[in-house]
Design a protein around this motif. Structure first.
Motif, PDB file in Angstrom:
ATOM      1  N   ALA A 107      88.531  19.302   1.067  1.00 33.39           N
ATOM      2  CA  ALA A 107      89.122  20.636   0.848  1.00 33.39           C
ATOM      3  C   ALA A 107      89.389  20.868  -0.632  1.00 33.39           C
ATOM      4  O   ALA A 107      89.158  21.963  -1.157  1.00 33.39           O
ATOM      5  CB  ALA A 107      90.415  20.746   1.645  1.00 33.39           C
ATOM      6  N   MET A 108      89.843  19.814  -1.305  1.00 37.17           N
ATOM      7  CA  MET A 108      90.146  19.954  -2.743  1.00 37.17           C
ATOM      8  C   MET A 108      88.873  20.208  -3.554  1.00 37.17           C
ATOM      9  O   MET A 108      88.925  20.856  -4.597  1.00 37.17           O
ATOM     10  CB  MET A 108      90.858  18.687  -3.248  1.00 37.17           C
ATOM     11  CG  MET A 108      92.248  18.511  -2.654  1.00 37.17           C
ATOM     12  SD  MET A 108      92.973  16.912  -3.042  1.00 37.17           S
ATOM     13  CE  MET A 108      93.831  17.277  -4.562  1.00 37.17           C
ATOM     14  N   SER A 109      87.753  19.661  -3.062  1.00 32.47           N
ATOM     15  CA  SER A 109      86.499  19.870  -3.800  1.00 32.47           C
ATOM     16  C   SER A 109      85.910  21.255  -3.538  1.00 32.47           C
ATOM     17  O   SER A 109      85.085  21.738  -4.309  1.00 32.47           O
ATOM     18  CB  SER A 109      85.473  18.796  -3.417  1.00 32.47           C
ATOM     19  OG  SER A 109      85.046  18.992  -2.085  1.00 32.47           O
ATOM     20  N   ILE A 110      86.336  21.873  -2.451  1.00 31.32           N
ATOM     21  CA  ILE A 110      85.785  23.199  -2.129  1.00 31.32           C
ATOM     22  C   ILE A 110      86.552  24.310  -2.838  1.00 31.32           C
ATOM     23  O   ILE A 110      85.962  25.265  -3.332  1.00 31.32           O
ATOM     24  CB  ILE A 110      85.784  23.407  -0.593  1.00 31.32           C
ATOM     25  CG1 ILE A 110      84.720  22.494   0.059  1.00 31.32           C
ATOM     26  CG2 ILE A 110      85.505  24.865  -0.233  1.00 31.32           C
ATOM     27  CD1 ILE A 110      84.780  22.436   1.572  1.00 31.32           C
ATOM     28  N   THR A 111      87.869  24.166  -2.932  1.00 34.04           N
ATOM     29  CA  THR A 111      88.664  25.256  -3.528  1.00 34.04           C
ATOM     30  C   THR A 111      88.369  25.405  -5.022  1.00 34.04           C
ATOM     31  O   THR A 111      87.949  24.454  -5.688  1.00 34.04           O
ATOM     32  CB  THR A 111      90.173  24.997  -3.328  1.00 34.04           C
ATOM     33  OG1 THR A 111      90.900  26.145  -3.751  1.00 34.04           O
ATOM     34  CG2 THR A 111      90.643  23.788  -4.120  1.00 34.04           C
ATOM     35  N   ASN A 113      90.872  26.744  -6.825  1.00 36.80           N
ATOM     36  CA  ASN A 113      92.213  26.749  -7.429  1.00 36.80           C
ATOM     37  C   ASN A 113      92.372  25.570  -8.370  1.00 36.80           C
ATOM     38  O   ASN A 113      91.741  24.521  -8.160  1.00 36.80           O
ATOM     39  CB  ASN A 113      93.276  26.670  -6.316  1.00 36.80           C
ATOM     40  CG  ASN A 113      93.311  27.951  -5.488  1.00 36.80           C
ATOM     41  OD1 ASN A 113      92.882  29.002  -5.947  1.00 36.80           O
ATOM     42  ND2 ASN A 113      93.812  27.857  -4.272  1.00 36.80           N
ATOM     43  N   LYS A 114      93.215  25.781  -9.359  1.00 40.27           N
ATOM     44  CA  LYS A 114      93.406  24.712 -10.333  1.00 40.27           C
ATOM     45  C   LYS A 114      94.262  23.609  -9.704  1.00 40.27           C
ATOM     46  O   LYS A 114      95.374  23.858  -9.225  1.00 40.27           O
ATOM     47  CB  LYS A 114      94.097  25.268 -11.586  1.00 40.27           C
ATOM     48  CG  LYS A 114      93.986  24.337 -12.754  1.00 40.27           C
ATOM     49  CD  LYS A 114      94.473  24.969 -14.036  1.00 40.27           C
ATOM     50  CE  LYS A 114      94.317  23.960 -15.173  1.00 40.27           C
ATOM     51  NZ  LYS A 114      94.951  24.455 -16.392  1.00 40.27           N
ATOM     52  N   LEU A 115      93.743  22.425  -9.715  1.00 41.92           N
ATOM     53  CA  LEU A 115      94.427  21.291  -9.085  1.00 41.92           C
ATOM     54  C   LEU A 115      94.641  20.201 -10.135  1.00 41.92           C
ATOM     55  O   LEU A 115      93.972  20.201 -11.177  1.00 41.92           O
ATOM     56  CB  LEU A 115      93.583  20.741  -7.932  1.00 41.92           C
ATOM     57  CG  LEU A 115      93.274  21.710  -6.783  1.00 41.92           C
ATOM     58  CD1 LEU A 115      92.353  21.046  -5.761  1.00 41.92           C
ATOM     59  CD2 LEU A 115      94.564  22.164  -6.090  1.00 41.92           C
TER      60      LEU A 115
END
Lengths: 229, 506
Positions: A107-111, A113-115
């Protein structure tokens, strides 16, 4: 407090010959950040359909869904799902051959948004927050219990740093004790992290802990905002 | 975690399904690779036969049509015909017979003159016709250069047997001798034969003719060749192998022979005696394609004087092409059936696998993944497995095809040969391919079944038939193999991705 999500005159129906069978009829509502909403209704009341609309998993026949005042059609359904809303399903919907932490990382690789730069560490921290330690985080998810899988699903939903968390019967397959733990996480997300959490359920136990309860019957909101058991 | 990493995780974490996919693609791509290899091998073999043996048209004598003087095959005639657009290359050679001083003939299986006389065959191309046809192979040294051809340099190629027998090597010299005699003083005893003719039988005196001049022509050896033994079937049906008649042939350039002959003729003319020199000229035209034979012959028959005709080997070439075309046709059908089966079976398998993965695709869609990214991930998974399977099949398919198709082709050739023999021909069907210019001119002693010996046999074709992996074949296998897998994967993915996430997940 400004609305994070507003629905206006939402309609959804199935065409059956010349007649329309309405699932949602002229539904309107405003949702705010920092609150834990429960949409309560019996089976077939249209609550999952409503959640699908506001999660952009399906499209309404008519009406508007506004995220921070912007129609999600303008944002783009795919973009909206990627960057604005996190979804938790009743059946967890995790990728079975991946580990818990890999599911979160997907999920983090798809968004967009700044992470944080160290995504893996962030994923472990999130899993820790929902009660999954590092050892379990490294197991493939089909080796985790139902409650643990649902915690992973919640971690995945919040991992993209979205402000809107949507959950469809998130405790439907869980025992009472686990359910209580999950609800606590939702409450914490709403109250401690200023997220807007909308949970669809038929469980009055969960509804009892909501900041706001919306009753849905035959596709119509009966929104007094108070839970009366 | 990008799509490629996700794809690789999927391959590794689901080994059972990856293995099934791998095995299936391997089996199917083996069939495809095999069929492509066979098809290309057949095309290559046909080209190799065309290249090596060529479709030859020679100029021959039609003795039934010769009533007066024997017509000559002149270089000018050959040059004119050689300009035809149907001709790939052409050659003519002047052949004469001379004694070489101190050089003994090699005693071949069926031929030994013993007088040190050799056939000297000229050429006009840097590639000798007999080298091209495979009758001889340069073992040491070289063939003549363009400059040597143009200048008429006295250079020579001799057989390894003659070289060994006479202790000759590249760089050695050979001197040819020609003695010009004056026979005018010799009186022959005449017997009265039946009828009105007097036949001279033996000289009365002087016993020896007068020597006008002995010519010496020195040639330098530039190359040594080995001659391929000839195989033929005798009357009893036994395969017999004999020495090549080319062992006692010396090769040089046409102009070098002509220079010698011109010198002798000049001297003979000055002395007022006949030169008694009869040279043979043979011409061979290699056509670009067997289909051009009729066009070529009708276009150029006007250049041939009465008594000379074209002779071609196109019909016998068909004897090879027919079975090859049959196998090629089978290979083509197998290839396209295998491609169809691959698309169908892989589609069904991927569809089956995607039923499991359908939920996963729904999850990716729910997380907001782009459809292109999902397609890329699934394609990565399938294509990585396919790439390994196809790469392996390039070799295994080639190996299988090599064995199976060789047997198939051999059977077809044998069958074709049997059919032709049964059809009334009493010679090996691949009639004239490979008969070299020097053998076709008819001045060499001919074994009983000489005609058979110059022909392409099933063994020759099989020797040339090699299922090889060239770049074109490999690329085509990858193109067809990976293309089939790509199409068969894309179709079910696109079918699934057209759905909304809710239809998949909820």
């Amino acid at each position: 407090m400004p609305n994070i999500l507003s629905v206006r005159n939402l309609n959804y129906y199935y065409q059956d010959g010349d007649t329309r069978r309405f699932i949602l009829r002229d539904v309107s509502y405003d949702f705010e950040r920092g609150r834990f909403y429960v949409i309560l209704g019996e089976s077939g009341s249209g609550k999952t359909t409503f959640l699908s609309m506001i999660a952009a998993l399906d499209t309404p026949k008519s009406g508007e869904i506004l995220f921070e005042g912007v129609d999600i059609r303008r944002i783009g359904y795919e973009n909206y799902r990627r960057n604005k809303a996190g979804m938790v399903f009743q059946s967890y919907n995790l990728i079975p051959y991946m580990t818990a932490v890999e599911n979160v990382l997907v999920a983090m690789s798809i968004t967009q948004n700044k992470l944080p730069a160290d995504k893996k560490e962030t994923a472990y921290n999130l899993l820790q927050y929902v009660g999954i330690d590092k050892a379990k985080a490294n197991r493939t998810v089909n080796k985790l219990s139902g409650g643990e899988q649902q915690r992973v699903a919640i971690a995945r939903a919040v991992a993209t740093d979205v402000d809107l968390i949507l959950a469809d019967e998130p405790t439907g397959n869980l025992d009472e004790e686990t359910e209580a733990g999950i609800v606590e996480i939702f409450k914490s997300l709403a109250h401690d992290y200023n997220k807007c959490v909308i949970v669809v359920t038929h469980s009055s136990e969960i509804a009892a802990q909501a900041d706001e309860v919306i009753r849905l019957k035959k596709g119509v909101f009966l929104n007094d905002g108070q839970f009366s058991g | 975690m990008n799509v490629f990493k996700r794809g690789l995780i999927s391959i590794v974490r689901r080994p059972g399904k990856s293995a099934i996919l791998f095995i299936l693609i391997l089996v199917l791509s083996n069939i495809i690779a095999g069929a492509i290899s066979v098809k290309n091998a057949l095309v290559n073999t046909e080209n190799a036969i065309l290249e090596k043996m060529g479709v030859e048209v020679t100029i021959e004598y039609n003795w039934l049509d010769i009533t007066d003087a024997t017509p000559s095959i002149t270089p000018e005639m050959v040059e004119t015909i050689g300009q035809s657009e149907y001709v790939k290359e052409y050659d003519y050679s002047t052949t004469y017979y001379m004694e070489a001083r101190g050089v003994k003939n090699y005693y071949s299986d069926y031929y030994y003159d013993g007088n040190g006389s050799f056939t000297i065959t000229g050429g006009r191309n840097t590639t000798l016709q007999d080298v091209r046809s495979g009758d001889i192979t340069i073992k040491e040294g070289r063939t003549y250069t363009r400059e040597e051809i143009e200048s008429g340099a006295p250079v020579l190629l001799i057989s390894d047997k003659v070289a060994q027998l006479n202790d000759l090597s590249v760089g050695s010299s050979v001197t040819f001798l020609y003695t010009l005699y004056d026979y005018s003083d010799i009186v022959y005893r005449k017997y009265a034969a039946e009828g009105d003719f007097d036949i001279p039988v033996l000289p009365i005196e002087p016993w020896e003719p007068k020597v006008i001049k002995t010519f010496e022509f020195e040639f330098k050896i530039i190359g040594i060749f080995s001659a391929k033994p000839m195989r033929y079937t005798d009357w009893n049906g036994n395969i017999v192998e004999t020495d090549s008649p080319l062992l006692n042939t010396f090769y040089t350039v046409n102009k070098a022979i002509n220079a010698c002959i011109n010198e002798i003729r000049k001297e003979a003319q000055a002395a007022g005696v006949p030169d008694n020199i009869y040279i043979n000229t043979a011409a061979v035209f290699i056509l670009k394609h067997p289909d051009y034979v009729e066009l070529f012959e009708s276009q150029n028959k006007q250049h041939l004087p009465k008594g000379l005709v074209f002779k071609n080997n196109a019909k016998s070439f068909e004897s090879i092409r027919t079975p090859m075309a049959n196998v090629e046709w089978i290979a083509e059908i197998v290839m396209w059936v295998a491609v169809g089966a691959t698309v169908l079976i892989i589609s069904l398998l991927v569809t089956l696998f995607l039923r499991d993965r359908r939920h996963e695709m729904g999850i990716y869609l729910a997380l907001g993944a782009r459809k292109g990214a999902i397609v890329t991930q699934i394609l990565t998974e399938v294509l990585v497995v396919a790439l390994i399977a196809v790469t392996l099949s390039v070799f295994t398919g080639n190996l299988l095809a090599s064995n199976m198709s060789a047997t198939m082709l051999e059977n077809q050739l044998t069958e074709e040969q049997k059919n032709e023999t049964d059809g009334g021909r009493d010679v090996i069907p691949f009639s004239d391919i490979g008969i070299s210019s020097s053998k076709s001119i008819g001045i060499l002693p001919v074994p009983i079944e000489e005609e058979d010996t110059g022909r392409i046999t099933t063994e020759d074709v099989m020797e040339m038939y090699k299922v090889r992996l060239d770049l074109k074949t490999v690329l085509f296998i990858y193109l067809i193999g990976m293309g089939s897998v790509l199409i068969s994967t894309l179709v079910p993915i696109i079918y699934t991705l057209r759905l909304k996430p809710r239809q998949i997940l909820m």
